[in-house]
Design an enzyme around this catalytic site. Structure first.
Site, PDB file in Angstrom:
ATOM      1  N   CYS A 167       0.862  -1.181   0.000  1.00  0.00           N
ATOM      2  CA  CYS A 167       0.000   0.000   0.000  1.00  0.00           C
ATOM      3  C   CYS A 167       0.897   1.229   0.000  1.00  0.00           C
ATOM      4  O   CYS A 167       2.102   1.123   0.223  1.00  0.00           O
ATOM      5  CB  CYS A 167      -0.921   0.009   1.224  1.00  0.00           C
ATOM      6  SG  CYS A 167      -2.293   1.175   0.996  1.00  0.00           S
ATOM      7  N   CYS A 200      -0.135   4.244   1.673  1.00  0.00           N
ATOM      8  CA  CYS A 200      -0.571   5.252   2.658  1.00  0.00           C
ATOM      9  C   CYS A 200       0.509   5.628   3.674  1.00  0.00           C
ATOM     10  O   CYS A 200       0.528   6.751   4.168  1.00  0.00           O
ATOM     11  CB  CYS A 200      -1.846   4.826   3.362  1.00  0.00           C
ATOM     12  SG  CYS A 200      -1.766   3.228   4.171  1.00  0.00           S
ATOM     13  N   LYS A 236     -12.029  -5.420   2.026  1.00  0.00           N
ATOM     14  CA  LYS A 236     -11.545  -4.582   3.118  1.00  0.00           C
ATOM     15  C   LYS A 236     -12.525  -3.440   3.318  1.00  0.00           C
ATOM     16  O   LYS A 236     -12.770  -2.655   2.407  1.00  0.00           O
ATOM     17  CB  LYS A 236     -10.161  -4.028   2.761  1.00  0.00           C
ATOM     18  CG  LYS A 236      -9.628  -3.042   3.770  1.00  0.00           C
ATOM     19  CD  LYS A 236      -8.217  -2.622   3.412  1.00  0.00           C
ATOM     20  CE  LYS A 236      -7.697  -1.592   4.372  1.00  0.00           C
ATOM     21  NZ  LYS A 236      -6.322  -1.208   4.060  1.00  0.00           N
ATOM     22  N   LYS A 255     -11.556  -8.204   6.035  1.00  0.00           N
ATOM     23  CA  LYS A 255     -10.953  -7.348   7.052  1.00  0.00           C
ATOM     24  C   LYS A 255     -11.893  -6.208   7.396  1.00  0.00           C
ATOM     25  O   LYS A 255     -12.374  -5.568   6.460  1.00  0.00           O
ATOM     26  CB  LYS A 255      -9.639  -6.799   6.489  1.00  0.00           C
ATOM     27  CG  LYS A 255      -8.972  -5.774   7.357  1.00  0.00           C
ATOM     28  CD  LYS A 255      -7.811  -5.163   6.630  1.00  0.00           C
ATOM     29  CE  LYS A 255      -7.242  -4.076   7.504  1.00  0.00           C
ATOM     30  NZ  LYS A 255      -6.185  -3.355   6.852  1.00  0.00           N
TER      31      LYS A 255
HETATM   32  C1  PBG Z   1      -3.104   0.063   4.809  1.00  0.00           C
HETATM   33  C2  PBG Z   1      -3.629  -0.821   5.878  1.00  0.00           C
HETATM   34  C3  PBG Z   1      -4.446  -0.508   6.995  1.00  0.00           C
HETATM   35  C4  PBG Z   1      -4.527  -1.677   7.755  1.00  0.00           C
HETATM   36  C5  PBG Z   1      -3.814  -2.661   7.081  1.00  0.00           C
HETATM   37  N1  PBG Z   1      -3.283  -2.114   5.918  1.00  0.00           N
HETATM   38  C6  PBG Z   1      -5.011   0.764   7.446  1.00  0.00           C
HETATM   39  C7  PBG Z   1      -6.019   1.459   6.673  1.00  0.00           C
HETATM   40  O1  PBG Z   1      -6.496   1.015   5.623  1.00  0.00           O
HETATM   41  O2  PBG Z   1      -6.341   2.562   7.104  1.00  0.00           O
HETATM   42  C8  PBG Z   1      -5.245  -1.813   9.074  1.00  0.00           C
HETATM   43  C9  PBG Z   1      -4.757  -2.902   9.955  1.00  0.00           C
HETATM   44  C10 PBG Z   1      -5.203  -2.850  11.363  1.00  0.00           C
HETATM   45  O3  PBG Z   1      -6.006  -1.986  11.787  1.00  0.00           O
HETATM   46  O4  PBG Z   1      -4.736  -3.715  12.128  1.00  0.00           O
HETATM   47  N2  PBG Z   1      -3.969   0.538   3.873  1.00  0.00           N
END
Ligand code: PBG
Length: 329
Positions: A122, A124, A198, A251
């Protein structure tokens, strides 16, 4: 079957009878531990919102892996936490073949060649604005531009020796873009574990503290799935399967057991469920206040996730399996 001849309590009268009939708890081999890596060496920074979890420099991660690997850990999922000065508008540093995540993958595969290593793909944590891809003029994430960068990032991880890459940006077409990039470079054996389903969840808060990856403005609801729209969740998973995902993922996990169970009916691909940071922190906080016993709550919740039909549980409990989950007779 009717009372008074049939009395179900007979079958749960003693611990030994219950043990005879109960499903076993998922073993440590079913768990993937998400780990956060920071640059440097000799560094471990505790994550306040996630007691029992830390950010490690690669050398300290190797130490932290010794006990869980010895005890049967199924695998790890690597997240990089880059320095702020490495963030830019596009998240360019994510695709650096010598970046933090590729370095970590190489170090872990050298020390633990048998341990399955997955990497989160990712942008971010690498974009200054904190969104999962570059922004267009309207301030929205540029889907196809993000896909190009995600594919390059996945390639850097595969080249470093990752067994699998796990794209989590929720861009349309990201699985196809990554599969094509990997195959063209000869990485036809790299597993693609897609965060296919997700949700735009309010339970990622502690993770965003750990990763310093919260969006600076707006939110992720324009790309992550809507929690109240399960039919879109099925479509997302079906698209990723068609694009070449090897493993699908739901997720968060424990709040979405219906989605895991439904997906189990709809596909023969292996499933993973990501027991996210908020689900972890919620139990830690309850236990800390004396409102519940941690080990019992953890066992009940991982049992529920397994019962819903997932194969793999991605969970921060993984490094604490012996302390909290393993049953002693
Ligand atoms: C990255 C990502 C996130 C999580 C996993 N990969 C955060 C999001 O999408 O804001 C969250 C994992 C967790 O809360 O344990 N995009």
């Amino acid at each position: 079957m009717q009372f008074p001849e049939y009395r179900p309590r007979r079958l749960r009268r003693t611990a030994a009878i219950r043990r005879l009939l109960d499903d076993p708890l998922p073993g440590p081999e079913r768990f993937i531990w998400p780990v956060f890596v920071i640059p440097g060496s000799g560094r471990e920074i505790l994550i306040e919102a996630m007691p029992g979890q830390s950010r490690f420099s690669p050398d300290r991660l190797l130490k932290a892996l010794e006990a869980p690997v010895k005890n049967g850990l199924g695998g790890i999922l690597v997240f990089g936490v880059p320095e702020v000065e490495h963030k830019d508008a596009n998240g360019t540093a994510a695709a650096n073949p010598d970046g933090l995540v590729p370095q970590t993958i190489r170090a872990v595969k050298k020390e633990f060649p048998q341990l399955p290593v997955f990497s989160d793909v990712c942008l971010c944590a690498y974009t200054a604005h904190g969104h999962c891809g570059p922004l267009n003029a309207a301030g929205d994430v540029d889907n196809d531009g993000a896909n190009r960068l995600l594919a390059e990032t996945a390639l850097a991880h595969a080249a470093a020796g990752a067994d699998g890459v796990a794209p989590s940006a929720m861009m349309d077409g990201q699985v196809l873009a990554i599969r094509e990039e990997l195959d063209a470079a000869g990485f036809t054996d790299t597993i693609l574990m897609s965060y296919s389903t997700k949700f735009a969840s309010a339970f990622y808060g502690p993770f965003r503290e750990a990763e310093a990856s919260a969006p600076q403005s707006g939110d992720r609801r324009g790309y992550q799935a809507s929690p109240a729209n399960p039919r879109q969740a099925w479509i997302e998973s079906a698209l990723d399967e068609a694009e070449g995902a090897d493993i699908l993922m739901v997720k968060p996990a424990s709040l979405y057991l219906d989605i895991i169970a439904g997906l189990r009916q709809r596909t023969d691909l292996p499933l993973a469920a990501y027991n996210v940071s908020g689900e972890y922190a919620m139990l830690c906080a309850t236990a800390e206040r004396g409102w519940g016993e941690l080990s019992a709550m953890v066992r009940e919740s991982v049992n529920a996730i397994a019962r819903a039909g997932t194969d793999i549980i991605i969970s921060y409990w993984a490094n604490r399996y012996d302390e909290l989950i393993r049953e002693t007779v």
